[in-house]
Design a protein around this motif. Sequence first.
Motif, short mmCIF file in Angstrom:
data_model
loop_
_atom_site.label_atom_id
_atom_site.label_comp_id
_atom_site.label_asym_id
_atom_site.label_seq_id
_atom_site.Cartn_x
_atom_site.Cartn_y
_atom_site.Cartn_z
N ARG A 112 16.66 81.70 19.11
CA ARG A 112 17.00 81.75 17.68
C ARG A 112 16.25 82.87 16.98
NH1 ARG A 112 17.76 75.97 18.26
NH2 ARG A 112 15.52 75.63 18.19
N LEU A 113 14.99 83.07 17.34
CA LEU A 113 14.24 84.17 16.74
C LEU A 113 14.83 85.52 17.15
CD1 LEU A 113 10.52 82.99 17.11
CD2 LEU A 113 11.77 83.38 14.98
N ALA A 114 15.20 85.64 18.42
CA ALA A 114 15.77 86.91 18.88
C ALA A 114 17.13 87.17 18.24
CB ALA A 114 15.91 86.89 20.41
N ASP A 115 17.93 86.11 18.04
CA ASP A 115 19.23 86.28 17.38
C ASP A 115 19.07 86.59 15.90
OD1 ASP A 115 20.64 85.84 19.69
OD2 ASP A 115 20.80 83.67 19.37
N GLY A 116 17.92 86.21 15.33
CA GLY A 116 17.72 86.41 13.90
C GLY A 116 17.27 87.80 13.50
N SER A 174 7.10 85.95 16.40
CA SER A 174 7.70 86.51 15.20
C SER A 174 8.55 87.71 15.58
CB SER A 174 6.64 86.91 14.17
OG SER A 174 5.87 87.99 14.68
N CYS A 175 9.48 88.05 14.70
CA CYS A 175 10.30 89.25 14.89
C CYS A 175 9.56 90.46 14.33
CB CYS A 175 11.65 89.09 14.17
SG CYS A 175 12.71 87.81 14.85
N GLU A 222 12.15 91.42 22.70
CA GLU A 222 11.79 92.12 21.46
C GLU A 222 11.19 91.19 20.42
OE1 GLU A 222 14.95 94.57 20.04
OE2 GLU A 222 15.58 95.16 22.05
N LEU A 223 10.23 90.37 20.86
CA LEU A 223 9.48 89.51 19.95
C LEU A 223 8.00 89.78 20.13
CD1 LEU A 223 11.31 86.06 20.35
CD2 LEU A 223 11.61 87.73 18.53
N SER A 224 7.22 89.43 19.11
CA SER A 224 5.77 89.55 19.16
C SER A 224 5.17 88.14 19.22
CB SER A 224 5.23 90.29 17.94
OG SER A 224 5.78 91.59 17.86
N VAL A 225 4.15 87.96 20.04
CA VAL A 225 3.52 86.64 20.17
C VAL A 225 2.04 86.73 19.82
CG1 VAL A 225 5.13 85.76 21.91
CG2 VAL A 225 3.11 87.02 22.63
N PHE A 226 1.53 85.63 19.31
CA PHE A 226 0.13 85.51 18.94
C PHE A 226 -0.36 84.16 19.41
CE2 PHE A 226 2.59 87.85 15.81
CZ PHE A 226 1.92 89.07 15.73
N LEU A 227 -1.64 84.09 19.76
CA LEU A 227 -2.25 82.84 20.19
C LEU A 227 -3.16 82.33 19.09
CD1 LEU A 227 -3.15 83.48 23.94
CD2 LEU A 227 -1.01 82.70 22.93
N GLU A 228 -3.04 81.06 18.80
CA GLU A 228 -3.86 80.41 17.78
C GLU A 228 -4.52 79.19 18.41
OE1 GLU A 228 -2.61 77.84 14.03
OE2 GLU A 228 -2.28 79.99 13.68
N PRO A 229 -5.86 79.09 18.38
CA PRO A 229 -6.53 77.95 19.03
C PRO A 229 -5.96 76.61 18.58
CG PRO A 229 -8.13 79.58 18.29
CD PRO A 229 -6.82 80.01 17.72
#
Length: 265
Positions: free
Chosen positions: A238-242, A193-194, A169-176
């Motif tokens: 940690r992000l998922a727990d947050g 990010s959550c 249940e997290l969202s991911v983004f790619l940054e060059p």
Amino acid sequence: KLEIDLIEEVIRHHGYDRLPATFPELIRPPAPLSNALQRQRLLRRILTASGCFEAITYGFIDKSIAKRFVLDEKELASMANPLSEKLAVLRPSLIPGLIDALIRNRRREQEDIRLFEIGHRFSRQNGETSGVAIALTGAGTLKHWSAERRSSDLFDLKGIIEKVSAAIELSVFLEPNEYPWLVPGRSAVVRASCPGQSGTKPVGSIGQLLPELAIERGLPAAGEAVYVAELDFDDLSRLADGRSSLNVTPLPRHPSIIRDIAIVV
């Protein structure tokens, strides 16, 4: 001098094979798994369902290859008395061992390879951390008479990363971004990010492995491109727990639409 030593000596003379096999009585239920172990099992299922095979590689690697996968050579954790020069450094990344496993399979007539590993990395600054690494090469789809063969690309690996993040249940983004072991212009930092929260945190890297590095490790010169990704499992946990709370949405009032037809008059 100890009672247990006398008991062991008696049992040895009596014969271990003559002792009945008994199990200790369970007086309490087993402790539940921690959130981290549950997520590791979940990620294994997701990665296996994505066509990947799990690899388990050594925690010690050669210093010459280890320094290719760090931004600062001073971060390497060297052994004081290594058994061999090829096992002189604690691995700073899971990618070197995964690449060697991929190349070993490739040199044995295996063309379509997808591997992953969940293990520990080591550095002087961060100590021991957990990570998830993925490596793939060869065909991006299964063989079928209805379509031509398509080679794996960065978007195949990106899709696997998105499945992994969606499972927790997290969202991911790619940054060059550029890394010493990846092809410039074909690499990126993975940020997560959550849902419902602003801001992202870097949790790993993704891109095409440098061809010269793959050939140096033994990949056939005519081999296809190798794509690798590595995520920091501790940061993901940690992000998922947050997450502050789970969002509940009502069921839709109308049935789902399978086919939408537009009529132009």
